[in-house]
Structure formats: C-alpha cells, structure tokens
Design a protein around this motif. Structure first.
Motif, mmCIF file in Angstrom:
data_model
loop_
_atom_site.group_PDB
_atom_site.id
_atom_site.type_symbol
_atom_site.label_atom_id
_atom_site.label_comp_id
_atom_site.label_asym_id
_atom_site.label_seq_id
_atom_site.Cartn_x
_atom_site.Cartn_y
_atom_site.Cartn_z
ATOM 1 N N ASP A 105 56.505 42.582 29.319
ATOM 2 C CA ASP A 105 56.743 41.414 28.476
ATOM 3 C C ASP A 105 55.984 40.221 29.062
ATOM 4 O OD1 ASP A 105 57.591 39.326 26.934
ATOM 5 O OD2 ASP A 105 59.728 39.743 27.144
ATOM 6 N N PRO A 106 54.769 39.962 28.594
ATOM 7 C CA PRO A 106 53.980 38.852 29.152
ATOM 8 C C PRO A 106 54.555 37.481 28.852
ATOM 9 C CG PRO A 106 52.882 39.797 27.248
ATOM 10 C CD PRO A 106 54.032 40.700 27.562
ATOM 11 N N ALA A 137 50.271 42.181 35.073
ATOM 12 C CA ALA A 137 51.216 42.330 33.957
ATOM 13 C C ALA A 137 51.488 40.984 33.302
ATOM 14 C CB ALA A 137 52.531 42.917 34.470
ATOM 15 N N THR A 138 50.703 39.977 33.650
ATOM 16 C CA THR A 138 51.037 38.590 33.337
ATOM 17 C C THR A 138 50.046 37.932 32.387
ATOM 18 O OG1 THR A 138 49.834 37.934 35.317
ATOM 19 C CG2 THR A 138 52.214 38.245 35.522
ATOM 20 N N ASN A 139 50.513 36.858 31.754
ATOM 21 C CA ASN A 139 49.663 36.067 30.858
ATOM 22 C C ASN A 139 50.119 34.597 30.918
ATOM 23 O OD1 ASN A 139 47.761 37.124 28.230
ATOM 24 N ND2 ASN A 139 48.376 34.975 28.253
ATOM 25 N N ASP A 140 50.391 34.137 32.137
ATOM 26 C CA ASP A 140 50.907 32.776 32.297
ATOM 27 C C ASP A 140 49.845 31.783 32.735
ATOM 28 O OD1 ASP A 140 50.504 33.435 34.950
ATOM 29 O OD2 ASP A 140 52.539 32.944 35.612
ATOM 30 N N ALA A 203 41.978 35.705 27.233
ATOM 31 C CA ALA A 203 42.931 36.527 27.976
ATOM 32 C C ALA A 203 44.003 37.134 27.095
ATOM 33 C CB ALA A 203 43.581 35.676 29.070
ATOM 34 N N SER A 204 44.608 36.328 26.230
ATOM 35 C CA SER A 204 45.742 36.803 25.432
ATOM 36 C C SER A 204 45.326 37.826 24.391
ATOM 37 C CB SER A 204 46.429 35.616 24.749
ATOM 38 O OG SER A 204 46.787 34.629 25.685
ATOM 39 N N CYS A 205 44.256 37.529 23.667
ATOM 40 C CA CYS A 205 43.846 38.395 22.555
ATOM 41 C C CYS A 205 43.313 39.737 23.033
ATOM 42 C CB CYS A 205 42.788 37.683 21.703
ATOM 43 S SG CYS A 205 43.432 36.220 20.846
ATOM 44 N N ALA A 249 43.028 38.295 34.509
ATOM 45 C CA ALA A 249 44.435 38.362 34.919
ATOM 46 C C ALA A 249 45.280 37.350 34.165
ATOM 47 C CB ALA A 249 44.563 38.163 36.423
ATOM 48 N N GLY A 250 45.141 37.340 32.848
ATOM 49 C CA GLY A 250 45.958 36.454 32.017
ATOM 50 C C GLY A 250 45.718 34.987 32.283
#
Length: 373
Positions: A105-106, A137-140, A203-205, A249-250
């Motif tokens: 769950d990003p 595992a991140t997108n912050d 990063a997100s898309c 890396a997000g």
C-alpha cells in the motif's frame, strides 16, 4: 588464462553471487588451472549491498529500523573495504520484499527506515555513502527518509508523519533541524531509473502499480508528489518535477538530491567504480557475464552494458550467458558483446528454467568454455 566472471542477478532464480558460483563451476571444469576472478555485479537495486561488500572485502553492520509500515526490524548497511564508504540499500529498510502481498500500500508506506539507515551510518562516522534505490515499496517522495533525518513537514502548524497519503497536506517544510552532517557527506545515488518525479512517466504512474496502487491511487500519489515538488522548489530552489531520474524509488532520489546534495549516477557505473572493476580487466582473456533476460533494455544502461563499455576500452571480449536473449535485439547486442548464449532452448517451461537455473547455467558455461579449447 585469466577469466573474469561478472554476472548480474537472474531475477527470481539466482542472486548475482549464486550466478557467479554456477558460471565459475562450469568454467573451472574446462580450465581447472585458469585464474578465475569472481566479480558479481548489481546496478543499484536489490543485491547491491551484498555485491559491494563481497567485492571489496567490506563488512555489514546490523541496526534496528522501521519497515515501510512502521514495524521494527533488523536491517544492515555496509562498509566497503576502504573503511570509509557506507553502502545503504533501500530495499533493506523500505523494500517490497519486506511486505506480504496483501500489505502492499504505497499510500501508507514510508521511507523513514531508509533515513534511519543513513543516520546510523552518519553516527558511525561515515561521510561518503553509496545509496542503492531499487526495490522500494514506497511512493512518498522520500519525505519519510527526510523526516528521519530531521526535516519537519507541517500542516497549519501541526507536525505530520509522512507517507504517500499525507503529501497533499503539507503547507510548510522546516529544514532547521536537518542533520547538518549531511552537508559534509558525499552521497552517490546508484540507480538505473531515468523517470522524472511526476507526470505520465513519473514515479507514481510507472512504478505505483507494482507497489499496490490502483488507478485512483496512482492519480492521488502523483498529485501528492507534484505538491511535494512544488513545496520543495519553494523551499530549496530545486525543481524536481521533470528532473531525469528524480522519480527513482517513489521519488526518494529527488528528496536526496534536493535536501541532501546527493549526486544521481548510473547504478552500474557507481558499483563498478566502487569495486575497482577496471583494474581486474588487466590481462583478462575474457569476461563471462549474464542476467535473467538480455534485451534492448540491457543496451539502455543496465549492468551488462556498464561491463561492456569498460571491456571495450580494454579490448576484452565479453561473453553473455543469460536466461533468455531477445532475438530481435541480437544484432544490436553483438555490437557490444562478442557472444550471446541463452539457457532457454525452447524445450523447457519458464518454471523449469527458473527452478534449474544454477544447474543449467553451470552446464552452459561448461559447453561454451569447451568451444574455447
């Protein structure tokens, strides 16, 4: 005869070190008296830590950090054989493999643990770092790791705890408590990702779905990163939005660049330099390398291409033994590699190829070496 064995990982089946063992075994059955130099490689992703520590005679240090969901775990950072350079692998603290499938769950995941690893390295006195960003595992946008390093993110004066979901609420970034030791630290980001911070190729898309994001989440994450980029530009003057590679890396690459003065570099180039790869090419008769799949993406700057470029300068032939070879790319690949061999003979399923990868790789190496007699 001197033979350099330098494979990347065969993803899903063999770590780089395991691949090097298999190839070396096959080579030495044909050339038992040859000087065989094992130099497994990585391009900044998972496995970079192990490869660099092993190649340089370094050490590992285990510390307590938080995983992507805030649970305490043990993770390691490395110290190269020079005794001066710390290696941080993001996957150790913020990696996909730390979570079960249902936990991805990003929106909730944070890079805080990676920031803790960096701080532990600073505490231990290291002022030169290599940070590998693969497998997150991140997108912050790296906000979590910055939080661990002293940056305070606020909304209407209230302190925020960062993850992908919280990014849109930031309306103040306070860097007054950012760890000042970072100003005297030489940070090299090892990454093979060229995606920008935001947008259709951001990063997100591009990477959000593999981290558990559905279509709606991808849009929200991209909006959050755009807001963070806007706030970062106001705070630091650094524009991350379209910056090539900042989306690694997000978005953590962007955070390290803007707030920590990090240098973004080709992952394989950083790794090969750190292990002083070129000195091992002296008097080498040839190099044997390989990966899970060798294709046009290899030509775009993955590990094998970094090896090929150095080998070309030194006029050392490079033999590739990979799980599969993209036939449509063979002609282009042969401009850089002297031979291309595949474990996939068309008679085995993918499951069998992966399950028997070590055995098949050893046998193929033996067969290829017999042609050199």
């Amino acid at each position: 005869m001197k033979i350099v064995i330098a494979p990347d990982a065969f993803k899903g089946s063999l770590h780089a070190e395991e691949a090097a063992d298999a190839i070396s075994s096959g080579v030495q059955k044909v050339y038992p008296c040859a000087e065989v130099v094992r130099l497994p490689v990585a391009d900044g992703g998972e496995g970079t830590l192990a490869v660099l520590v092993s190649a340089t005679g370094g050490t590992l240090r285990t510390v307590s950090v938080l995983d992507p969901l805030g649970r305490t775990i043990d993770a390691s950072f490395g110290v190269l054989g020079d005794g001066q350079t710390a290696v941080i692998e993001m996957a150790q603290a913020s990696g996909l493999l730390l979570l079960e499938g249902h936990e991805l769950d990003p929106m909730k995941a944070s890079t805080f643990g990676t920031g803790q690893l960096i701080r532990h390295a600073l505490d231990a006195g290291y002022r030169k770092m290599i940070i590998g960003l693969g497998g997150s595992a991140t997108n912050d946008g790296g906000a979590g790791l910055l939080e661990a390093l002293g940056v305070r993110f606020l909304a209407d004066g209230q302190l925020l705890q960062m993850n992908g979901e919280i990014l849109p609420f930031i309306n103040e970034i306070d860097v007054s408590q950012l760890d000042q030791r970072l100003l005297e630290t030489d940070i090299h980001i090892a990454s093979d990702v060229e995606n920008p911070f935001v947008g259709e190729q951001g990063a997100s898309c591009i990477f959000g779905p593999q981290k558990g994001a559905d279509a709606e989440m991808v849009l929200r994450l991209d909006e959050g990163l755009r807001h963070l980029a806007d706030e970062t530009e106001r705070q630091t003057g650094v524009r991350l939005h379209e910056l090539r590679g900042a989306g690694a890396a997000g978005g953590s690459a962007g955070a390290l660049i803007a707030y920590c003065g990090a240098h973004l570099e080709s992952g394989i180039d950083v790794v090969l330099e750190a292990m002083d790869f070129v000195t091992h090419l002296s008097s080498a008769d040839f190099i044997v390398t390989g990966e899970g799949k060798t294709d046009r993406q290899t030509l775009a700057g993955k590990a094998l291409m970094g090896i090929a470029k150095l080998a070309k300068v030194e006029s050392v032939p490079v033999i590739v033994i990979s799980g599969t070879i993209e036939e449509a790319a063979r002609e282009e690949l042969l401009e850089w590699f002297s031979e291309l061999h595949s474990l996939d003979d068309g008679k085995r399923s993918l499951a069998e190829l992966m399950a028997r990868a070590a055995e098949l790789l050893e046998n193929k190496a033996l067969t290829v070496m017999q042609t050199k007699k």
